[in-house]
Design a protein around this motif. Structure first.
Motif, PDB file in Angstrom:
ATOM      1  N   ASP A  97      18.053  -2.191  20.154  1.00 11.52           N
ATOM      2  CA  ASP A  97      16.873  -1.451  19.700  1.00 11.52           C
ATOM      3  C   ASP A  97      17.206  -0.096  19.091  1.00 11.52           C
ATOM      4  O   ASP A  97      16.303   0.563  18.543  1.00 11.52           O
ATOM      5  N   LEU A  98      18.461   0.339  19.174  1.00  7.19           N
ATOM      6  CA  LEU A  98      18.806   1.641  18.622  1.00  7.19           C
ATOM      7  C   LEU A  98      18.625   1.670  17.107  1.00  7.19           C
ATOM      8  O   LEU A  98      18.132   2.656  16.545  1.00  7.19           O
ATOM      9  N   SER A  99      18.992   0.610  16.424  1.00  7.03           N
ATOM     10  CA  SER A  99      18.832   0.575  14.965  1.00  7.03           C
ATOM     11  C   SER A  99      17.368   0.669  14.545  1.00  7.03           C
ATOM     12  O   SER A  99      17.012   1.479  13.680  1.00  7.03           O
ATOM     13  N   PRO A 100      16.442  -0.129  15.126  1.00 11.32           N
ATOM     14  CA  PRO A 100      15.029   0.048  14.776  1.00 11.32           C
ATOM     15  C   PRO A 100      14.515   1.445  15.106  1.00 11.32           C
ATOM     16  O   PRO A 100      13.670   1.982  14.375  1.00 11.32           O
ATOM     17  N   ALA A 101      15.008   2.049  16.190  1.00 12.29           N
ATOM     18  CA  ALA A 101      14.556   3.391  16.550  1.00 12.29           C
ATOM     19  C   ALA A 101      14.928   4.402  15.472  1.00 12.29           C
ATOM     20  O   ALA A 101      14.143   5.307  15.150  1.00 12.29           O
ATOM     21  N   LEU A 102      16.123   4.258  14.893  1.00  9.67           N
ATOM     22  CA  LEU A 102      16.528   5.166  13.814  1.00  9.67           C
ATOM     23  C   LEU A 102      15.578   5.035  12.623  1.00  9.67           C
ATOM     24  O   LEU A 102      15.202   6.033  11.992  1.00  9.67           O
ATOM     25  N   LEU A 103      15.190   3.806  12.317  1.00  6.72           N
ATOM     26  CA  LEU A 103      14.292   3.592  11.181  1.00  6.72           C
ATOM     27  C   LEU A 103      12.902   4.176  11.455  1.00  6.72           C
ATOM     28  O   LEU A 103      12.266   4.733  10.556  1.00  6.72           O
ATOM     29  N   GLY A 134      11.653  -4.068  19.077  1.00  7.69           N
ATOM     30  CA  GLY A 134      12.676  -3.938  18.047  1.00  7.69           C
ATOM     31  C   GLY A 134      12.557  -5.003  16.975  1.00  7.69           C
ATOM     32  O   GLY A 134      12.994  -4.800  15.843  1.00  7.69           O
ATOM     33  N   TYR A 135      11.960  -6.157  17.319  1.00 12.02           N
ATOM     34  CA  TYR A 135      11.679  -7.223  16.356  1.00 12.02           C
ATOM     35  C   TYR A 135      10.388  -7.911  16.791  1.00 12.02           C
ATOM     36  O   TYR A 135      10.228  -8.235  17.953  1.00 12.02           O
ATOM     37  N   PRO A 136       9.434  -8.126  15.859  1.00  8.62           N
ATOM     38  CA  PRO A 136       9.463  -7.701  14.462  1.00  8.62           C
ATOM     39  C   PRO A 136       8.965  -6.263  14.308  1.00  8.62           C
ATOM     40  O   PRO A 136       8.136  -5.794  15.081  1.00  8.62           O
ATOM     41  N   LEU A 137       9.455  -5.612  13.265  1.00  5.23           N
ATOM     42  CA  LEU A 137       9.019  -4.256  12.912  1.00  5.23           C
ATOM     43  C   LEU A 137       7.894  -4.282  11.889  1.00  5.23           C
ATOM     44  O   LEU A 137       6.968  -3.483  11.954  1.00  5.23           O
ATOM     45  N   SER A 138       8.001  -5.163  10.913  1.00  2.00           N
ATOM     46  CA  SER A 138       7.081  -5.156   9.774  1.00  2.00           C
ATOM     47  C   SER A 138       5.826  -5.949  10.079  1.00  2.00           C
ATOM     48  O   SER A 138       5.836  -6.926  10.852  1.00  2.00           O
ATOM     49  N   THR A 139       4.730  -5.543   9.462  1.00  2.00           N
ATOM     50  CA  THR A 139       3.503  -6.325   9.578  1.00  2.00           C
ATOM     51  C   THR A 139       3.638  -7.655   8.844  1.00  2.00           C
ATOM     52  O   THR A 139       3.021  -8.647   9.227  1.00  2.00           O
ATOM     53  N   SER A 140       4.483  -7.678   7.807  1.00  2.00           N
ATOM     54  CA  SER A 140       4.664  -8.905   7.018  1.00  2.00           C
ATOM     55  C   SER A 140       5.256 -10.024   7.866  1.00  2.00           C
ATOM     56  O   SER A 140       4.751 -11.154   7.879  1.00  2.00           O
ATOM     57  N   LEU A 199      16.853 -12.585   8.404  1.00  2.00           N
ATOM     58  CA  LEU A 199      15.447 -12.401   8.770  1.00  2.00           C
ATOM     59  C   LEU A 199      15.245 -11.088   9.521  1.00  2.00           C
ATOM     60  O   LEU A 199      14.288 -10.349   9.260  1.00  2.00           O
ATOM     61  N   ILE A 200      16.139 -10.767  10.439  1.00  2.00           N
ATOM     62  CA  ILE A 200      16.018  -9.523  11.207  1.00  2.00           C
ATOM     63  C   ILE A 200      16.135  -8.314  10.287  1.00  2.00           C
ATOM     64  O   ILE A 200      15.345  -7.365  10.362  1.00  2.00           O
ATOM     65  N   LEU A 201      17.138  -8.336   9.396  1.00  2.00           N
ATOM     66  CA  LEU A 201      17.322  -7.200   8.487  1.00  2.00           C
ATOM     67  C   LEU A 201      16.229  -7.148   7.426  1.00  2.00           C
ATOM     68  O   LEU A 201      15.807  -6.069   7.002  1.00  2.00           O
ATOM     69  N   LEU A 202      15.771  -8.306   6.985  1.00  2.00           N
ATOM     70  CA  LEU A 202      14.679  -8.357   6.013  1.00  2.00           C
ATOM     71  C   LEU A 202      13.399  -7.782   6.625  1.00  2.00           C
ATOM     72  O   LEU A 202      12.633  -7.072   5.947  1.00  2.00           O
ATOM     73  N   ASP A 203      13.183  -8.044   7.897  1.00  2.00           N
ATOM     74  CA  ASP A 203      12.039  -7.462   8.597  1.00  2.00           C
ATOM     75  C   ASP A 203      12.114  -5.935   8.560  1.00  2.00           C
ATOM     76  O   ASP A 203      11.096  -5.258   8.341  1.00  2.00           O
ATOM     77  N   ARG A 204      13.297  -5.371   8.726  1.00  2.00           N
ATOM     78  CA  ARG A 204      13.456  -3.911   8.687  1.00  2.00           C
ATOM     79  C   ARG A 204      13.265  -3.381   7.267  1.00  2.00           C
ATOM     80  O   ARG A 204      12.668  -2.321   7.063  1.00  2.00           O
ATOM     81  N   LEU A 205      13.773  -4.121   6.297  1.00  3.12           N
ATOM     82  CA  LEU A 205      13.595  -3.721   4.901  1.00  3.12           C
ATOM     83  C   LEU A 205      12.111  -3.722   4.537  1.00  3.12           C
ATOM     84  O   LEU A 205      11.609  -2.787   3.885  1.00  3.12           O
ATOM     85  N   LEU A 206      11.390  -4.755   4.978  1.00  5.61           N
ATOM     86  CA  LEU A 206       9.955  -4.840   4.695  1.00  5.61           C
ATOM     87  C   LEU A 206       9.184  -3.731   5.401  1.00  5.61           C
ATOM     88  O   LEU A 206       8.213  -3.180   4.845  1.00  5.61           O
ATOM     89  N   TYR A 207       9.595  -3.388   6.610  1.00  9.27           N
ATOM     90  CA  TYR A 207       8.959  -2.285   7.337  1.00  9.27           C
ATOM     91  C   TYR A 207       9.012  -0.998   6.513  1.00  9.27           C
ATOM     92  O   TYR A 207       8.024  -0.259   6.410  1.00  9.27           O
TER      93      TYR A 207
END
Length: 527
Positions: A277-283, A317-323, A446-454
């Motif tokens: 979860d550290l990576s999503p927290a940075l975002l 931490g997943y999913p981050l994006s509404t998409s 999919l995990i990284l794409l979710d962060r990109l979409l966020y």
């Protein structure tokens, strides 16, 4: 009149939906543990045409299937070829082509003092990520970097001593923060012995001088702080006490002041293989804190991601994006997220070389069967890694593994006919595991794409870049986001990051990186 081309956001939403549909089709394969191969009859779950083709496939042919380059004498069912092609097409490009891994060597473009205590793999990573952060600093006009999850400070040391940036290194383990400070002191002492910062004394005589001499060093090191990131509080107040405390510097807010940084300065935030979860927290900190000018995040340990809201009121931490959250079937099991951490290129190299290490999965699958026969209530016990298991006979391996789960090897038949029959199916175990590896990059995508979409959903400039060589640095994709256009940062990044890392001091002739991942070239390129 022709319809306008879809936006990056639309394309990436469609890609996420396509990935989820493919993962849903093959979820039984994705969620399977290879150690259950015999205990749960995993081979029988494959389509019969796949079974027939895979049962006779040699390891180099399986390597060709993973890499999309065919294989000597391989004839695959069309449905299997379609599955493999779809998995490769939807996954983010990972840079260099597959094949036998080239062991990383000492980086000739890092100062010798920055190579101390640093393995070649890490040297490769800190130099490439460091140069990206240097470009971000120039593009944003921000020269302060906060390295979160800094460990022993190798990246921070390169950024501060090697690139002259102002660096705060934040590490949750006080012992690692203390080690980082000790390494800094050692480096400064060595610089003092040389008489001047960056002066290496009289040059050694050498037959072939380096094509790129290492950079000189500045005398200003990073500032280390022991503390953990709290994702639920404002930037500049994020520190929690370290765990364990260790002998390192006291936990205190290193970024106080208006605007979230020392003296109100803005910051670039980075995390090199920031776990779970550290990576999503940075975002999240970047998205809600104007004081964070840009972020460069390299993730790892996807299985440690939270998938339900965390108290107090912190999203998962997943999913981050509404998409992605809105897509049916977006859920990822622990096993699926763990699979995303596997090193596909490294395993492809094993297959190409028909390495003896391929037998390790079969050994563990046979051992799992024996464990369940001895104790039906025991499933997936932690056997731990048996060193050089592939160099042992199965009875030798089992005599080391069984006591680790509380079983006496003397009570288990290790050379029975049934055990021999399972060991004779090693090639099937290898083939089955190879299929699961085809899906692993899709889960990571999919995990990284979710962060990109966020980030895209909130209007930020962002890109995913295959920054490291995946053959020895499997988590090689860096997510870059900024409040300014990224074109100048990403243009020519590969050439800027190229380095002499092999024993001869040059890259293999003709070797080039693959195309950039989606989002990597969205901004206008500036030459």
């Amino acid at each position: 009149m022709a319809a306008p081309p879809p936006s990056a956001l639309q394309q990436e939403r469609q890609r996420a939906a396509d990935i989820i549909r493919l993962l849903t089709l093959y979820r039984p394969l994705l969620d399977a543990y290879v150690i259950d191969f015999f205990a749960e009859g995993l081979w029988a779950r494959l389509p019969p045409p796949w079974q027939a083709a895979l049962a006779t496939a040699a390891p180099p042919q399986l390597a060709g299937l993973l890499g999309g380059r065919g294989g000597p004498g391989a004839t695959w069912p069309l449905s299997l070829l379609a599955f493999a092609a779809a998995a490769r097409a939807l996954a983010f490009p990972r840079g260099r082509p597959g094949g036998a891994p080239r062991p990383p060597c000492q980086s000739a473009r890092l100062h010798p003092l920055l190579r101390r205590h640093v393995k070649p793999k890490k040297q490769h990573e800190i130099r490439r990520l460091g140069k990206l952060l240097q470009r971000l600093s120039q593009a944003t006009g921000c020269d302060h970097v906060v390295d979160v999850g800094a460990g022993q400070g190798h990246l921070s040391r390169f950024l501060a001593f090697g690139l002259g940036l102002s660096v705060t290194a934040v590490e949750g383990d006080g012992r690692l923060a203390a080690a980082a400070e000790r390494f800094d002191r050692e480096l400064l002492q060595e610089l003092g012995k040389m008489g001047a910062p960056g002066n290496e004394g009289p040059p050694r005589r050498r037959q072939n001088p380096p094509r790129h001499p290492p950079c000189t060093l500045t005398p200003r090191g990073p500032r280390h702080v022991a503390g953990r990131l709290d994702p639920g509080v404002p930037w500049g107040e994020f520190l929690l006490p370290p765990d364990p405390p260790g002998p390192g510097p006291l936990a205190r807010n290193p970024l106080g002041g208006a605007g979230g940084c020392e003296g109100g300065r803005r910051a670039l935030v980075t995390g090199l293989h920031a776990c779970g979860d550290l990576s999503p927290a940075l975002l999240r900190h970047f998205a809600r804190s104007p004081a964070v000018a840009a972020v460069a995040s390299v993730a790892c340990c996807y299985m440690k991601l939270s998938t339900v809201p965390q108290p107090p009121g912190c999203p998962p931490g997943y999913p981050l994006s509404t998409s992605v959250a809105a897509l049916p079937g977006h859920e990822l099991s622990y096993r699926a997220r763990e699979a995303a951490c596997h090193a596909l290129e490294e395993y492809e190299g094993r297959l190409d070389g028909e390495s003896g290490r391929l037998r390790a999965h079969c050994y563990r699958a046979v051992l799992e069967t024996l464990i369940r026969a001895a104790d039906p209530g025991m499933k997936h016990p932690g056997v731990q890694t048996v060193k050089k298991a592939h160099a042992l006979s199965f009875p030798q391996y089992a005599r080391l593994g069984l006591p680790r789960v509380g079983l006496d090897p003397a009570t288990v038949s290790l050379d029975s006919e049934a055990v021999g029959a399972m060991l004779d199916q090693q090639h099937k175990v290898v083939a089955f595991f190879s299929l699961t590896l085809l899906l692993a990059p899709l889960v990571e995508t999919l995990i990284l794409l979710d962060r990109l979409l966020y980030l895209r959903e909130q209007g930020f400039q962002c890109a995913l870049v295959p920054l490291f060589d995946p053959r020895f640095s499997p988590r090689n994709l860096v997510l870059v986001a900024a409040r300014t256009p990224l074109g100048a940062v990403l243009s020519g990044l590969d050439e800027d990051s190229g380095e002499d890392e092999d024993p001869a001091g040059a890259e293999p002739p003709g070797e080039r990186r693959g195309p950039p991942a989606p989002g990597a070239a969205r901004e206008p390129q500036q030459k």
